[in-house]
Design a protein around this motif. Structure first.
Motif, PDB file in Angstrom:
ATOM      1  N   SER A  50      44.446  48.685  41.873  1.00 33.80           N
ATOM      2  CA  SER A  50      43.560  47.950  42.792  1.00 33.80           C
ATOM      3  C   SER A  50      42.768  48.918  43.664  1.00 33.80           C
ATOM      4  O   SER A  50      41.579  48.706  43.923  1.00 33.80           O
ATOM      5  CB  SER A  50      44.369  47.003  43.686  1.00 33.80           C
ATOM      6  OG  SER A  50      44.998  46.011  42.906  1.00 33.80           O
ATOM      7  N   GLN A  94      42.260  40.218  43.044  1.00 35.68           N
ATOM      8  CA  GLN A  94      43.608  39.828  42.636  1.00 35.68           C
ATOM      9  C   GLN A  94      43.921  38.503  43.328  1.00 35.68           C
ATOM     10  O   GLN A  94      43.680  38.355  44.518  1.00 35.68           O
ATOM     11  CB  GLN A  94      44.577  40.925  43.100  1.00 35.68           C
ATOM     12  CG  GLN A  94      45.893  40.940  42.381  1.00 35.68           C
ATOM     13  CD  GLN A  94      46.644  42.262  42.582  1.00 35.68           C
ATOM     14  OE1 GLN A  94      46.111  43.249  43.097  1.00 35.68           O
ATOM     15  NE2 GLN A  94      47.887  42.272  42.150  1.00 35.68           N
ATOM     16  N   ASP A 171      40.359  42.204  39.019  1.00 34.80           N
ATOM     17  CA  ASP A 171      41.699  42.661  39.381  1.00 34.80           C
ATOM     18  C   ASP A 171      42.731  41.617  38.959  1.00 34.80           C
ATOM     19  O   ASP A 171      42.863  40.578  39.595  1.00 34.80           O
ATOM     20  CB  ASP A 171      41.794  42.942  40.883  1.00 34.80           C
ATOM     21  CG  ASP A 171      42.973  43.859  41.213  1.00 34.80           C
ATOM     22  OD1 ASP A 171      43.790  44.129  40.296  1.00 34.80           O
ATOM     23  OD2 ASP A 171      43.076  44.305  42.362  1.00 34.80           O
ATOM     24  N   GLU A 172      43.426  41.905  37.883  1.00 36.39           N
ATOM     25  CA  GLU A 172      44.460  41.015  37.337  1.00 36.39           C
ATOM     26  C   GLU A 172      43.967  39.578  37.178  1.00 36.39           C
ATOM     27  O   GLU A 172      44.553  38.646  37.750  1.00 36.39           O
ATOM     28  CB  GLU A 172      45.708  41.068  38.224  1.00 36.39           C
ATOM     29  CG  GLU A 172      46.119  42.518  38.495  1.00 36.39           C
ATOM     30  CD  GLU A 172      47.600  42.746  38.386  1.00 36.39           C
ATOM     31  OE1 GLU A 172      48.332  41.799  38.069  1.00 36.39           O
ATOM     32  OE2 GLU A 172      48.015  43.897  38.595  1.00 36.39           O
TER      33      GLU A 172
END
Ligand SMILES: Nc1ncnc2c1ncn2[C@@H]1O[C@H](COP(=O)(O)OP(=O)(O)O)[C@@H](O)[C@H]1O
Ligand SMILES: [Mg+2]
Length: 262
Positions: A50, A94, A171-172
């Protein structure tokens, strides 16, 4: 316009050092992201994935090195190009955080309003376009709480593409989703690259998704990029850091697409 960019890299990290107090996250990180590719970043939890994305947007402080983004250079104490970079780079954070108290329309309009676009008809049109692109036409009036987890991620994606970025950072994007939605988001990442011509950098824990979507995969370990290459070269790698990571993770319940593996 700026035409001196002859190398194929759209993002280039050079000698990046990031530390939070005594926690040294990156020491001399080097990484180039090629224009129009989908590059996936893998690595153990807490290794700095991240942080790596946030460096591009100037969202974390770093101590040494520079990042060049499509001709703009950021380095510690030199962030005059930051606004220009942020205009070119969209991020799906995320958790895909949406503003819970705002409708889907207002969530998507938010970054556009921040940029000074206030014409309602123009905002409506853009929101309609990006919702259509993520396969959710007509849900402008809904509240985030009315949406499933997969739909919320797609709205976060719609918000990120509303500003027509050249690069999208994810992010994810599939964490916490069921296999059907993992596949749907993975296909969407590939489709948006085709349709919008955006370069994508995707942080994921999901090996199946990584092998499905990536042109190249980079693995973060020991404060640097420990390995980078095609899906096949990563799968064949004998580097112990790569093997430890790949062998610990099952490919999961999502099949790799053709070209994604044996
Ligand atoms: N804003 C911050 N302040 C202090 N430490 C941070 C901050 N952001 C990240 N870190 C630390 O940096 C390391 C890498 O974090 P992160 O990039 O979030 O890992 P991950 O690879 O799981 O995404 C972790 O040790 C984390 O605690
Ligand atoms: Mg993370």
């Amino acid at each position: 316009m700026n035409t001196e960019l002859t190398q194929e890299a759209i993002i280039r990290f050079s000698g990046i050092h990031v530390a939070f107090g005594s926690n040294r996250v990156f020491e001399g990180l080097e990484l180039s992201v090629r224009r129009d590719e989908i590059l996936t970043i893998l690595g153990e939890s807490g290794c700095g994935k991240s942080v790596l994305l946030k460096v591009i947007l100037g969202l974390v402080p770093w101590q040494q090195g520079s990042v060049n983004v499509d001709g703009h250079t950021l380095s510690p104490g030199h962030d005059s190009d930051l606004l220009a970079v942020r205009r070119k780079v969209g991020m799906v954070f995320q958790g895909g955080a949406l503003f819970d108290s705002l409708t889907v329309f207002d969530n998507i309009a938010y970054p556009l309003r921040e940029r000074g676009i206030s014409d309602r008809a123009q905002l409506r049109k853009r929101a309609g376009e990006v919702l259509e692109m993520v396969g959710l036409p007509g849900i402008e009036a809904k509240m985030p709480a009315e949406l499933s987890g997969g739909m919320r991620k797609r709205v976060a994606l719609a918000r990120a593409i509303a500003e027509a970025p050249k690069v999208l950072l994810y992010d994810e994007p599939t964490t916490g989703l069921d296999p059907v939605n993992v596949r749907r988001i993975s296909e969407l990442i590939v489709a948006l690259r085709e349709r919008l011509g955006v370069t994508a950098v995707v942080v994921t824990h999901d090996l199946a998704s990584a092998f499905m979507i990536s042109d190249r995969i980079a693995m973060v370990a020991e404060r640097r990029i420990a390995a980078i290459g095609s899906n096949e070269s990563l799968q064949r790698s004998s580097d112990p850091r790569v093997r430890r990571f790949l062998d610990a993770m099952p490919l999961g319940s999502t099949e790799a697409l053709p070209g994604g593996g044996p």
